[in-house]
Write a protein that holds these residues in place. Structure first.
Motif, mmCIF file in Angstrom:
data_model
loop_
_atom_site.group_PDB
_atom_site.id
_atom_site.type_symbol
_atom_site.label_atom_id
_atom_site.label_comp_id
_atom_site.label_asym_id
_atom_site.label_seq_id
_atom_site.Cartn_x
_atom_site.Cartn_y
_atom_site.Cartn_z
ATOM 1 N N TRP A 52 0.826 -1.206 0.000
ATOM 2 C CA TRP A 52 0.000 0.000 0.000
ATOM 3 C C TRP A 52 0.870 1.271 0.000
ATOM 4 O O TRP A 52 0.536 2.256 -0.664
ATOM 5 C CB TRP A 52 -0.910 -0.014 1.222
ATOM 6 C CG TRP A 52 -1.960 1.061 1.258
ATOM 7 C CD1 TRP A 52 -1.888 2.264 1.886
ATOM 8 C CD2 TRP A 52 -3.258 1.007 0.647
ATOM 9 N NE1 TRP A 52 -3.052 2.973 1.712
ATOM 10 C CE2 TRP A 52 -3.912 2.222 0.953
ATOM 11 C CE3 TRP A 52 -3.928 0.053 -0.116
ATOM 12 C CZ2 TRP A 52 -5.208 2.505 0.516
ATOM 13 C CZ3 TRP A 52 -5.222 0.332 -0.557
ATOM 14 C CH2 TRP A 52 -5.837 1.540 -0.240
ATOM 15 N N LYS A 53 1.962 1.212 0.727
ATOM 16 C CA LYS A 53 2.803 2.397 0.902
ATOM 17 C C LYS A 53 3.975 2.457 -0.072
ATOM 18 O O LYS A 53 4.734 3.431 -0.067
ATOM 19 C CB LYS A 53 3.334 2.429 2.334
ATOM 20 C CG LYS A 53 2.232 2.557 3.381
ATOM 21 C CD LYS A 53 2.775 2.492 4.795
ATOM 22 C CE LYS A 53 1.650 2.643 5.818
ATOM 23 N NZ LYS A 53 2.157 2.550 7.219
ATOM 24 N N LYS A 54 4.110 1.436 -0.900
ATOM 25 C CA LYS A 54 5.263 1.352 -1.810
ATOM 26 C C LYS A 54 4.932 1.970 -3.173
ATOM 27 O O LYS A 54 3.930 1.606 -3.797
ATOM 28 C CB LYS A 54 5.662 -0.108 -1.993
ATOM 29 C CG LYS A 54 6.851 -0.310 -2.924
ATOM 30 C CD LYS A 54 7.165 -1.798 -3.053
ATOM 31 C CE LYS A 54 8.326 -2.028 -4.014
ATOM 32 N NZ LYS A 54 8.635 -3.477 -4.149
ATOM 33 N N PRO A 55 5.759 2.903 -3.679
ATOM 34 C CA PRO A 55 5.544 3.443 -5.024
ATOM 35 C C PRO A 55 5.596 2.332 -6.066
ATOM 36 O O PRO A 55 6.463 1.463 -6.014
ATOM 37 C CB PRO A 55 6.704 4.426 -5.197
ATOM 38 C CG PRO A 55 7.099 4.798 -3.800
ATOM 39 C CD PRO A 55 6.896 3.549 -2.991
ATOM 40 N N GLY A 57 4.007 1.076 -10.346
ATOM 41 C CA GLY A 57 3.331 1.435 -11.587
ATOM 42 C C GLY A 57 4.075 2.492 -12.374
ATOM 43 O O GLY A 57 5.088 3.041 -11.911
ATOM 44 N N PRO A 58 3.586 2.812 -13.569
ATOM 45 C CA PRO A 58 4.226 3.821 -14.420
ATOM 46 C C PRO A 58 4.380 5.188 -13.751
ATOM 47 O O PRO A 58 5.325 5.931 -14.034
ATOM 48 C CB PRO A 58 3.274 3.906 -15.628
ATOM 49 C CG PRO A 58 2.609 2.576 -15.676
ATOM 50 C CD PRO A 58 2.440 2.161 -14.244
ATOM 51 N N LYS A 59 3.452 5.509 -12.843
ATOM 52 C CA LYS A 59 3.518 6.804 -12.159
ATOM 53 C C LYS A 59 4.377 6.763 -10.896
ATOM 54 O O LYS A 59 4.575 7.793 -10.248
ATOM 55 C CB LYS A 59 2.115 7.286 -11.790
ATOM 56 C CG LYS A 59 1.231 7.589 -12.988
ATOM 57 C CD LYS A 59 -0.121 8.136 -12.549
ATOM 58 C CE LYS A 59 -1.011 8.470 -13.728
ATOM 59 N NZ LYS A 59 -2.327 9.023 -13.309
ATOM 60 N N GLN A 60 4.875 5.570 -10.541
ATOM 61 C CA GLN A 60 5.684 5.395 -9.335
ATOM 62 C C GLN A 60 5.040 6.108 -8.136
ATOM 63 O O GLN A 60 5.663 6.939 -7.458
ATOM 64 C CB GLN A 60 7.107 5.880 -9.560
ATOM 65 C CG GLN A 60 7.986 4.881 -10.288
ATOM 66 C CD GLN A 60 8.140 3.573 -9.486
ATOM 67 O OE1 GLN A 60 8.788 3.544 -8.445
ATOM 68 N NE2 GLN A 60 7.526 2.491 -9.976
ATOM 69 N N ALA A 61 3.800 5.738 -7.896
ATOM 70 C CA ALA A 61 3.043 6.326 -6.785
ATOM 71 C C ALA A 61 2.558 5.220 -5.856
ATOM 72 O O ALA A 61 2.362 4.075 -6.273
ATOM 73 C CB ALA A 61 1.843 7.109 -7.323
ATOM 74 N N SER A 62 2.383 5.576 -4.603
ATOM 75 C CA SER A 62 1.816 4.623 -3.639
ATOM 76 C C SER A 62 0.290 4.717 -3.691
ATOM 77 O O SER A 62 -0.275 5.518 -4.439
ATOM 78 C CB SER A 62 2.312 4.939 -2.228
ATOM 79 O OG SER A 62 1.653 6.092 -1.726
ATOM 80 N N LEU A 63 -0.360 3.914 -2.866
ATOM 81 C CA LEU A 63 -1.819 3.947 -2.782
ATOM 82 C C LEU A 63 -2.305 4.760 -1.586
ATOM 83 O O LEU A 63 -3.494 4.739 -1.246
ATOM 84 C CB LEU A 63 -2.368 2.514 -2.682
ATOM 85 C CG LEU A 63 -2.183 1.657 -3.941
ATOM 86 C CD1 LEU A 63 -2.461 0.187 -3.636
ATOM 87 C CD2 LEU A 63 -3.079 2.159 -5.066
ATOM 88 N N GLN A 107 -1.596 4.927 -9.799
ATOM 89 C CA GLN A 107 -0.320 4.298 -10.173
ATOM 90 C C GLN A 107 -0.141 4.146 -11.677
ATOM 91 O O GLN A 107 0.955 3.830 -12.132
ATOM 92 C CB GLN A 107 -0.209 2.933 -9.493
ATOM 93 C CG GLN A 107 -0.185 3.037 -7.966
ATOM 94 C CD GLN A 107 -0.042 1.693 -7.280
ATOM 95 O OE1 GLN A 107 -0.590 0.689 -7.738
ATOM 96 N NE2 GLN A 107 0.694 1.663 -6.175
ATOM 97 N N GLY A 108 -1.210 4.373 -12.440
ATOM 98 C CA GLY A 108 -1.086 4.337 -13.896
ATOM 99 C C GLY A 108 -1.153 2.959 -14.516
ATOM 100 O O GLY A 108 -0.791 2.789 -15.688
ATOM 101 N N LEU A 109 -1.624 1.966 -13.766
ATOM 102 C CA LEU A 109 -1.746 0.631 -14.323
ATOM 103 C C LEU A 109 -2.944 0.543 -15.272
ATOM 104 O O LEU A 109 -3.910 1.301 -15.141
ATOM 105 C CB LEU A 109 -1.932 -0.400 -13.203
ATOM 106 C CG LEU A 109 -0.827 -0.503 -12.143
ATOM 107 C CD1 LEU A 109 -1.211 -1.548 -11.103
ATOM 108 C CD2 LEU A 109 0.511 -0.857 -12.774
ATOM 109 N N THR A 110 -2.871 -0.361 -16.235
ATOM 110 C CA THR A 110 -4.032 -0.628 -17.072
ATOM 111 C C THR A 110 -5.030 -1.459 -16.273
ATOM 112 O O THR A 110 -4.687 -2.015 -15.231
ATOM 113 C CB THR A 110 -3.637 -1.405 -18.329
ATOM 114 O OG1 THR A 110 -3.157 -2.705 -17.941
ATOM 115 C CG2 THR A 110 -2.546 -0.670 -19.113
#
Length: 266
Positions: A52-55, A57-63, A107-110
């Protein structure tokens, strides 16, 4: 005399059968109590919090900015108020659908990537099961609260109710075949009456749960998917509306119950 003896014998047999049933139920309850102190689901919860806290996906973002219905970043108590209507999507979503949405938008996932491997299998773990274990654990002790305040929530509840009683598949089964009367059992497993508050609360509040027989934490989506599979219904797609509708029906029936998930299951 003969009739009296026959009635007495019949009563003794019924009493013996009830004693056996009560003894079996007590044994299963004791088994679960013994296992609960070391519930392996805690490992899934910890792994889920890390994800949950780990960046990613393509946007390198956490949740951590995910809005589960109580505002961006609020996880505490959110699971107990799901499914619910979300204005940003214009539809009712359960926890797993909302997680999929957050993985896509944040996170930019499909859609395919965000819903990939929803259920683990031997040698292949599921990030979704771990994330759901964490999200559900943050509502442990919270009261289930599904008010049906929005017209779409009411529509989804009615759809779930109809699906609960709908008979079909090779066996002509419905959810109600096993879960609409008291005292039913399959093998050694008691089948809760999901039309009663006590039965619905017992069932709904304990999922996700760690399945001892499978060595994995299983989510509510998996539980309902597996029920439909056993009824020989067409296989529902992950995150489909029919699953969300059944969840809404069960959650509403369980209103007021306290969340106790992830629990431990046989």
């Amino acid at each position: 005399m003969v009739l009296a003896a026959a009635l007495a014998a019949g009563g003794a047999v019924m009493a013996s059968a009830q004693d056996t049933k009560d003894s079996t139920a007590a044994g299963i309850a004791q088994y679960r109590e013994m296992l609960a102190d070391g519930n392996p689901a805690e490992l899934w919860e910890a792994a889920g919090e890390e994800l949950w806290k780990k960046p990613a996906g393509p946007k390198q973002a956490s949740l951590e900015a995910c809005d589960l219905g109580l505002g961006p970043g609020v996880v505490k108590g959110a699971y107990a108020k799901l499914p619910r209507f979300f204005k940003d999507t214009g539809r009712v979503m359960d926890a797993e659908q909302r997680l999929m949405y957050c993985r896509m938008t944040l996170q930019g996932l499909t859609k395919e990537e965000a819903s990939a491997r929803p259920f683990s299998s031997p040698g292949k773990s599921s990030d979704i099961e771990r994330l759901m274990a964490y999200v559900a654990s943050e509502s442990r002790g919270a009261a289930i609260d599904i008010p049906l305040a929005h017209p779409e929530e009411k529509r989804m509840y009615e759809l779930g109710r109809r699906m609960f009683f709908y008979r079909g598949g090779a066996y002509d089964f419905a959810c109600a075949t096993c879960h609409a009367q008291p005292g039913l059992r399959i093998r050694l497993q008691d089948l809760p009456d999901l039309l009663t508050a006590d039965g619905a609360r017992y069932a709904y509040s304990t999922w996700p749960g760690y399945r001892v027989s499978q060595g994995e934490v299983r989510t509510m989506q998996h539980r309902l998917y597996d029920c439909l599979r056993q009824q020989r219904f067409p296989e529902p797609l992950y995150g489909s509306e029919v699953i969300t509708a059944l969840e809404m029906f069960l959650a509403r029936n369980a209103n007021g119950g306290k969340m106790d998930a992830p629990s431990i299951k046989r």
